[in-house]
Design an enzyme around this catalytic site. Structure first.
Site, PDB file in Angstrom:
ATOM      1  CB  SER A   4      74.076   2.840 -52.671  1.00 12.15           C
ATOM      2  OG  SER A   4      72.669   2.700 -52.753  1.00 12.15           O
ATOM      3  CG  HIS A  43      87.572  -7.050 -49.554  1.00  5.80           C
ATOM      4  ND1 HIS A  43      88.108  -5.909 -48.984  1.00  5.80           N
ATOM      5  CD2 HIS A  43      86.245  -7.000 -49.295  1.00  5.80           C
ATOM      6  CE1 HIS A  43      87.142  -5.217 -48.399  1.00  5.80           C
ATOM      7  NE2 HIS A  43      86.006  -5.856 -48.585  1.00  5.80           N
ATOM      8  CB  CYS A  77      68.945   1.717 -51.668  1.00  2.28           C
ATOM      9  SG  CYS A  77      69.862   3.256 -51.559  1.00  2.28           S
TER      10      CYS A  77
END
EC number: 4.1.1.50
Length: 264
Positions: free
Chosen positions: A113, A118, A141
């Site tokens: 998780s 970026h 998750c």
């Protein structure tokens, strides 16, 4: 809104991994080398590590995740990255607040998780085109769904083109031992977009339902040249200049949208 399937009684933890990947593009035209450099500086300031951290922190709140750790970095000459580790449940007992803890939940969720971003500003060396790409991944998750953050992310960034991929991996087992490979209904990422978002974009899907892979890409419907000019107004340009710049921009948008260069 994410529509869950009828509630399942699970044997242990929900082990499904849900990953949402975004590529968001901003396209611009800057006439001179100096203007292109100022565009890069503007983008670098607008989307520095501090701003991106706030956006991702908001995403964590929207999807109902708990933040475990934040790592962030501004780069020289430009660009920034932020990574946030998240979990489904709080990892620190309130009774232990202020004490140094090493939580098993941190270890359990570090590779599953997370939210990352970026940034990639760049310019064309001759033609005046400048672009900014933000690459965002939200992987969770358990029952947390990254789809809840779709509209916020699109609105938070200058999104001329948006390319999204969503996939579900792993399985979760119910108390009878049956494996379930997805725990919510989905036919298209488009179904999770707000009406005001869908009304502004042309959208295209490529979905592989049997593999739980969903792909949507979209670009703005309306083309307003003023929205793409940096430090300039269309009314100050000659008709010939406007047509030339508009042709360059539309070609750039089409190439980024389709992910390939067009023939001359």
């Amino acid at each position: 809104m994410v529509k869950p399937l009828p509630r399942l009684r699970l044997q242990g933890f929900n082990n499904l991994t849900k990953a949402l990947s975004f590529n968001i593009y901003d396209v611009c035209y800057a006439r001179t080398e100096e203007e292109r450099q100022r565009y890069i500086e503007y983008i670098d300031e607008q989307y520095d590590a501090d701003r991106l951290t706030q956006i991702l922190t908001d995403v964590a709140e929207i999807i109902g995740a708990n933040i475990l750790n934040i790592a962030r970095q501004d780069y020289d000459p430009q660009g920034a990255s932020v990574t946030i580790l998240i979990s489904e449940e709080p990892v620190i007992d309130k009774k232990q607040a202020g004490k140094e803890l090493i939580s098993d939940a941190v270890v359990a969720h570090m590779d599953k998780s997370h939210i990352t971003v970026h940034t990639y500003p760049e310019t064309h060396p001759q033609e005046g085109i400048a672009t900014f790409r933000a690459d965002i991944d939200v992987a969770t998750c358990g029952v947390i769904s990254p789809l809840k953050a779709l509209n916020y992310l699109i609105e938070s960034l200058e999104s001329d083109i948006v390319i999204m991929d969503y996939r579900v991996r792993g399985f979760t087992r119910d108390v009878k031992g049956k494996k379930h490979y997805i725990d919510h209904k989905i036919n298209s990422i488009q179904h999770f977009l707000a009406k005001n978002v869908k009304s502004r974009y042309e959208m295209f899907d490529v979905n592989v339902y049997q593999e739980n892979i969903f792909h949507t890409k979209m670009h703005l419907k309306d083309f307003d040249l003023d929205q793409y000019l940096f430090e300039e107004r269309a009314k100050n340009l000659s008709f010939k200049e406007r047509m030339k710049i508009e042709t360059l921009l539309k070609r750039e948008i089409e190439e980024l949208f389709h992910g390939r260069n067009l023939s001359e």
